[in-house]
Design a protein around this motif. Structure first.
Motif, PDB file in Angstrom:
ATOM      1  N   GLU A 197       0.800  -1.227   0.000  1.00 50.03           N
ATOM      2  CA  GLU A 197       0.000   0.000   0.000  1.00 50.03           C
ATOM      3  C   GLU A 197       0.833   1.277   0.000  1.00 50.03           C
ATOM      4  O   GLU A 197       0.288   2.367  -0.149  1.00 50.03           O
ATOM      5  N   LYS A 198       2.124   1.157   0.149  1.00 49.19           N
ATOM      6  CA  LYS A 198       2.971   2.346   0.162  1.00 49.19           C
ATOM      7  C   LYS A 198       3.216   2.892  -1.242  1.00 49.19           C
ATOM      8  O   LYS A 198       3.843   3.923  -1.406  1.00 49.19           O
ATOM      9  N   VAL A 199       2.738   2.188  -2.268  1.00 53.84           N
ATOM     10  CA  VAL A 199       2.815   2.706  -3.641  1.00 53.84           C
ATOM     11  C   VAL A 199       1.812   3.844  -3.732  1.00 53.84           C
ATOM     12  O   VAL A 199       0.623   3.660  -3.479  1.00 53.84           O
ATOM     13  N   LEU A 200       2.299   5.024  -4.048  1.00 52.99           N
ATOM     14  CA  LEU A 200       1.437   6.205  -4.044  1.00 52.99           C
ATOM     15  C   LEU A 200       0.863   6.455  -5.436  1.00 52.99           C
ATOM     16  O   LEU A 200       1.510   7.022  -6.303  1.00 52.99           O
ATOM     17  N   ILE A 201      -0.346   6.011  -5.633  1.00 50.43           N
ATOM     18  CA  ILE A 201      -1.053   6.208  -6.891  1.00 50.43           C
ATOM     19  C   ILE A 201      -2.535   6.041  -6.623  1.00 50.43           C
ATOM     20  O   ILE A 201      -2.930   5.531  -5.573  1.00 50.43           O
ATOM     21  N   ASP A 202      -3.353   6.436  -7.563  1.00 53.15           N
ATOM     22  CA  ASP A 202      -4.808   6.402  -7.377  1.00 53.15           C
ATOM     23  C   ASP A 202      -5.427   5.028  -7.616  1.00 53.15           C
ATOM     24  O   ASP A 202      -6.599   4.945  -7.957  1.00 53.15           O
ATOM     25  N   TYR A 203      -4.679   3.981  -7.473  1.00 53.24           N
ATOM     26  CA  TYR A 203      -5.175   2.615  -7.640  1.00 53.24           C
ATOM     27  C   TYR A 203      -4.877   1.828  -6.376  1.00 53.24           C
ATOM     28  O   TYR A 203      -3.901   2.105  -5.682  1.00 53.24           O
ATOM     29  N   PRO A 204      -5.692   0.819  -6.093  1.00 53.87           N
ATOM     30  CA  PRO A 204      -5.372  -0.036  -4.960  1.00 53.87           C
ATOM     31  C   PRO A 204      -4.017  -0.702  -5.187  1.00 53.87           C
ATOM     32  O   PRO A 204      -3.660  -1.004  -6.330  1.00 53.87           O
ATOM     33  N   ALA A 205      -3.304  -0.909  -4.128  1.00 57.03           N
ATOM     34  CA  ALA A 205      -1.999  -1.575  -4.213  1.00 57.03           C
ATOM     35  C   ALA A 205      -1.900  -2.607  -3.104  1.00 57.03           C
ATOM     36  O   ALA A 205      -2.477  -2.429  -2.035  1.00 57.03           O
ATOM     37  N   CYS A 206      -1.188  -3.683  -3.404  1.00 54.30           N
ATOM     38  CA  CYS A 206      -1.016  -4.724  -2.398  1.00 54.30           C
ATOM     39  C   CYS A 206       0.300  -5.450  -2.629  1.00 54.30           C
ATOM     40  O   CYS A 206       0.926  -5.316  -3.676  1.00 54.30           O
ATOM     41  N   LYS A 207       0.691  -6.216  -1.631  1.00 47.16           N
ATOM     42  CA  LYS A 207       1.869  -7.074  -1.733  1.00 47.16           C
ATOM     43  C   LYS A 207       1.465  -8.366  -2.441  1.00 47.16           C
ATOM     44  O   LYS A 207       0.285  -8.730  -2.445  1.00 47.16           O
ATOM     45  N   PRO A 208       2.428  -9.078  -3.015  1.00 52.03           N
ATOM     46  CA  PRO A 208       2.097 -10.338  -3.693  1.00 52.03           C
ATOM     47  C   PRO A 208       1.304 -11.312  -2.816  1.00 52.03           C
ATOM     48  O   PRO A 208       0.376 -11.959  -3.295  1.00 52.03           O
ATOM     49  N   SER A 209       1.616 -11.373  -1.554  1.00 52.94           N
ATOM     50  CA  SER A 209       0.931 -12.309  -0.656  1.00 52.94           C
ATOM     51  C   SER A 209      -0.525 -11.934  -0.398  1.00 52.94           C
ATOM     52  O   SER A 209      -1.278 -12.714   0.172  1.00 52.94           O
ATOM     53  N   GLU A 210      -0.942 -10.761  -0.855  1.00 50.38           N
ATOM     54  CA  GLU A 210      -2.303 -10.284  -0.617  1.00 50.38           C
ATOM     55  C   GLU A 210      -3.214 -10.403  -1.848  1.00 50.38           C
ATOM     56  O   GLU A 210      -4.331  -9.902  -1.827  1.00 50.38           O
ATOM     57  N   ILE A 211      -2.759 -11.083  -2.896  1.00 54.35           N
ATOM     58  CA  ILE A 211      -3.540 -11.112  -4.141  1.00 54.35           C
ATOM     59  C   ILE A 211      -4.530 -12.266  -4.217  1.00 54.35           C
ATOM     60  O   ILE A 211      -5.328 -12.320  -5.148  1.00 54.35           O
TER      61      ILE A 211
END
Length: 119
Positions: A64-78
């Motif tokens: 979630e530390k990726v700063l953009i207007d889209y949801p972000a997650c780590k690989p383990s959260e997909i």
């Protein structure tokens, strides 16, 4: 392959009328995840923004530390994401990344190189 070659290929495809949207829809990828957020991934996200391909999430080790207007997650959260494909932006280490992602999803994992060069 380096990033310059990748950008060159992408630009040449666009100049000949082949869009990322078309390349993804040809693979029946309407809901995608983008793995590895870098400037080229940012350009891809921007190009797909007004298309019929939905970017469900950016997937990155930063999560979630990726700063953009889209949801972000780590690989383990997909694992709970409904994805038709994951596009891996990393040019190197694709097989390692693909193996890691397949621990969490059965969605096809596509290299950006494969996407742009396999017509």
């Amino acid at each position: 392959m380096d990033k310059f070659e990748l950008l060159y290929r992408w630009i040449r495809l666009m100049q000949s009328g082949v869009s990322l949207e078309k390349l993804l829809l040809d693979r029946e990828a309407r809901r995608v995840g983008v793995y590895g957020y870098d400037p080229i991934a940012e350009c891809m996200v921007y190009e797909l923004k007004e298309s019929s391909v939905q970017i469900v999430s950016l997937i990155d080790q930063k999560g979630e530390k990726v700063l953009i207007d889209y949801p972000a997650c780590k690989p383990s959260e997909i694992k709970n994401l409904d994805l038709d494909a994951i596009i891996v932006m990393a040019v190197g280490d694709f097989q390692v990344i693909k193996k890691e992602l397949h621990m969490y999803t059965s969605a096809p994992v596509i290299s950006v190189v494969e996407l742009l060069y396999e017509l």
